[in-house]
Design a protein around this motif. Structure first.
Motif, mmCIF file in Angstrom:
data_model
loop_
_atom_site.group_PDB
_atom_site.id
_atom_site.type_symbol
_atom_site.label_atom_id
_atom_site.label_comp_id
_atom_site.label_asym_id
_atom_site.label_seq_id
_atom_site.Cartn_x
_atom_site.Cartn_y
_atom_site.Cartn_z
ATOM 1 N N ILE A 120 0.871 -1.164 0.000
ATOM 2 C CA ILE A 120 0.000 0.000 0.000
ATOM 3 C C ILE A 120 0.912 1.219 0.000
ATOM 4 C CG2 ILE A 120 -1.852 1.234 1.162
ATOM 5 C CD1 ILE A 120 -2.456 -1.359 2.692
ATOM 6 N N PHE A 121 0.802 2.045 -1.038
ATOM 7 C CA PHE A 121 1.604 3.254 -1.154
ATOM 8 C C PHE A 121 0.709 4.463 -0.930
ATOM 9 C CE2 PHE A 121 3.743 0.084 -3.654
ATOM 10 C CZ PHE A 121 5.088 0.320 -3.440
ATOM 11 N N GLY A 122 1.180 5.447 -0.211
ATOM 12 C CA GLY A 122 0.443 6.677 -0.003
ATOM 13 C C GLY A 122 0.666 7.225 1.389
ATOM 14 N N ASP A 123 0.257 8.471 1.572
ATOM 15 C CA ASP A 123 0.492 9.142 2.851
ATOM 16 C C ASP A 123 -0.330 8.568 3.996
ATOM 17 O OD1 ASP A 123 2.345 10.796 1.693
ATOM 18 O OD2 ASP A 123 0.859 12.333 1.196
ATOM 19 N N ASP A 124 -1.421 7.894 3.688
ATOM 20 C CA ASP A 124 -2.303 7.406 4.748
ATOM 21 C C ASP A 124 -2.242 5.897 4.932
ATOM 22 O OD1 ASP A 124 -3.435 6.934 2.310
ATOM 23 O OD2 ASP A 124 -5.410 7.705 2.816
ATOM 24 N N THR A 125 -1.107 5.281 4.583
ATOM 25 C CA THR A 125 -1.007 3.819 4.694
ATOM 26 C C THR A 125 -1.170 3.330 6.127
ATOM 27 O OG1 THR A 125 1.404 3.885 4.825
ATOM 28 C CG2 THR A 125 0.446 3.590 2.659
ATOM 29 N N SER A 126 -0.653 4.083 7.077
ATOM 30 C CA SER A 126 -0.795 3.661 8.486
ATOM 31 C C SER A 126 -2.256 3.589 8.885
ATOM 32 C CB SER A 126 -0.058 4.624 9.417
ATOM 33 O OG SER A 126 1.324 4.477 9.265
ATOM 34 N N GLU A 127 -3.026 4.596 8.492
ATOM 35 C CA GLU A 127 -4.452 4.617 8.833
ATOM 36 C C GLU A 127 -5.201 3.478 8.141
ATOM 37 O OE1 GLU A 127 -2.802 7.375 7.655
ATOM 38 O OE2 GLU A 127 -2.646 8.478 9.537
ATOM 39 N N ILE A 128 -4.825 3.194 6.901
ATOM 40 C CA ILE A 128 -5.485 2.112 6.158
ATOM 41 C C ILE A 128 -5.213 0.772 6.833
ATOM 42 C CG2 ILE A 128 -5.482 0.820 3.980
ATOM 43 C CD1 ILE A 128 -4.968 3.541 2.591
ATOM 44 N N VAL A 129 -3.952 0.492 7.147
ATOM 45 C CA VAL A 129 -3.595 -0.776 7.788
ATOM 46 C C VAL A 129 -4.282 -0.899 9.141
ATOM 47 C CG1 VAL A 129 -1.680 -2.079 8.798
ATOM 48 C CG2 VAL A 129 -1.426 -1.046 6.545
ATOM 49 N N PHE A 133 -6.842 -3.929 9.828
ATOM 50 C CA PHE A 133 -6.355 -5.037 10.651
ATOM 51 C C PHE A 133 -6.308 -4.742 12.140
ATOM 52 C CE2 PHE A 133 -4.314 -5.434 6.448
ATOM 53 C CZ PHE A 133 -4.887 -6.624 6.053
ATOM 54 N N GLY A 134 -6.571 -3.502 12.522
ATOM 55 C CA GLY A 134 -6.548 -3.148 13.940
ATOM 56 C C GLY A 134 -5.156 -3.122 14.535
ATOM 57 N N VAL A 135 -4.136 -2.994 13.689
ATOM 58 C CA VAL A 135 -2.739 -2.983 14.135
ATOM 59 C C VAL A 135 -2.051 -1.778 13.507
ATOM 60 C CG1 VAL A 135 -0.536 -4.222 13.991
ATOM 61 C CG2 VAL A 135 -2.653 -5.485 14.297
ATOM 62 N N THR A 136 -1.296 -1.057 14.308
ATOM 63 C CA THR A 136 -0.497 0.041 13.771
ATOM 64 C C THR A 136 0.749 -0.548 13.122
ATOM 65 O OG1 THR A 136 -1.250 1.475 15.538
ATOM 66 C CG2 THR A 136 0.718 2.167 14.354
ATOM 67 N N PRO A 137 1.064 -0.139 11.901
ATOM 68 C CA PRO A 137 2.280 -0.668 11.271
ATOM 69 C C PRO A 137 3.501 -0.388 12.143
ATOM 70 C CG PRO A 137 0.978 0.517 9.667
ATOM 71 C CD PRO A 137 0.349 0.772 11.011
ATOM 72 N N PRO A 138 4.410 -1.336 12.219
ATOM 73 C CA PRO A 138 5.585 -1.183 13.088
ATOM 74 C C PRO A 138 6.570 -0.166 12.516
ATOM 75 C CG PRO A 138 5.766 -3.168 11.785
ATOM 76 C CD PRO A 138 4.411 -2.604 11.497
ATOM 77 N N ASP A 139 7.527 0.211 13.341
ATOM 78 C CA ASP A 139 8.606 1.070 12.872
ATOM 79 C C ASP A 139 9.476 0.302 11.896
ATOM 80 O OD1 ASP A 139 7.798 3.159 14.510
ATOM 81 O OD2 ASP A 139 9.031 2.469 16.188
ATOM 82 N N LYS A 140 10.271 1.045 11.102
ATOM 83 C CA LYS A 140 11.212 0.404 10.186
ATOM 84 C C LYS A 140 12.127 -0.526 10.983
ATOM 85 C CE LYS A 140 12.462 4.395 8.548
ATOM 86 N NZ LYS A 140 13.268 5.405 7.899
ATOM 87 N N GLY A 141 12.461 -1.657 10.379
ATOM 88 C CA GLY A 141 13.328 -2.623 11.045
ATOM 89 C C GLY A 141 12.579 -3.640 11.886
ATOM 90 N N LYS A 142 11.261 -3.524 11.943
ATOM 91 C CA LYS A 142 10.424 -4.461 12.690
ATOM 92 C C LYS A 142 9.286 -4.913 11.778
ATOM 93 C CE LYS A 142 12.479 -3.893 16.680
ATOM 94 N NZ LYS A 142 13.238 -4.964 17.267
ATOM 95 N N TYR A 143 8.611 -5.973 12.163
ATOM 96 C CA TYR A 143 7.400 -6.380 11.467
ATOM 97 C C TYR A 143 6.351 -6.718 12.512
ATOM 98 C CZ TYR A 143 8.611 -11.229 12.545
ATOM 99 O OH TYR A 143 8.916 -12.387 13.200
ATOM 100 N N ALA A 144 5.106 -6.727 12.098
ATOM 101 C CA ALA A 144 4.009 -7.091 12.995
ATOM 102 C C ALA A 144 3.363 -8.363 12.463
ATOM 103 C CB ALA A 144 2.971 -5.971 13.057
#
Length: 177
Positions: A120-129, A133-144
């Protein structure tokens, strides 16, 4: 007359300026006690100290220092998942890794048919995810890790090569249309 109440979050998602891209990435499952050490010796980025929940982008090099493949490595407690640029590269990478696995405790399995990568590309990818899925995307270098119909899926956030925010979702193939 039947009145339908629209789902506001889905409507907002449809109105966003984000782009969804389904990739033909390859996925390799790696197991064995020497998995991180072997990759550490064969690649350009450190993998030896990866802990469960870490992810790193890495370049496999030939014995002459040329690029063989670029991998994204997700570290789990007893295994790793390596994401390759495509499914053909996955097969070639498995053969290449087997060539260098001599005395090491390291086994690979192609799981490309079991999972697909969607970005998912775009400025609002965090909100979409978060809304999906009810999960905030992790910081770079991590995965959820999330579960979809009792199957494990992964969310990877990255801004490494572009100014546009994007998030990779590695989802079970059986749950995709």
């Amino acid at each position: 007359m039947k009145v339908i109440s629209p789902n506001l979050s889905l409507y907002n998602l449809a109105q966003s300026k984000s782009v969804f891209v389904k990739h033909n990435r390859g996925l390799i499952l790696g197991t064995g006690n020497d998995r991180l050490d072997l990759l550490h010796r064969l690649s350009t980025n450190s993998t030896r100290d990866l802990k469960q929940g870490d992810e790193v982008e890495n370049i496999l090099t030939t014995d002459k220092g040329r690029i063989f493949s670029i991998l994204r490595i997700l570290a789990f407690k007893d295994q790793i998942i390596m994401v390759t640029p495509d499914s053909i590269t996955a097969e070639n990478t498995i053969s290449w890794l087997e060539k260098y696995t001599i005395m090491d405790d390291f086994k690979t399995k192609n799981i490309s048919k079991d999972y697909k990568v969607i970005s998912i590309f775009g400025d609002d990818t965090s909100e979409i995810v978060t809304s999906l899925f009810g999960v905030t995307p992790p910081d770079k270098g991590k995965y959820a890790t999330i579960f979809i119909a009792e199957k494990e899926a992964f969310i990877i956030r990255s801004n490494r090569f572009t100014a546009v925010s994007y998030t990779h979702l590695t989802l079970p193939t059986s749950d995709l249309v």
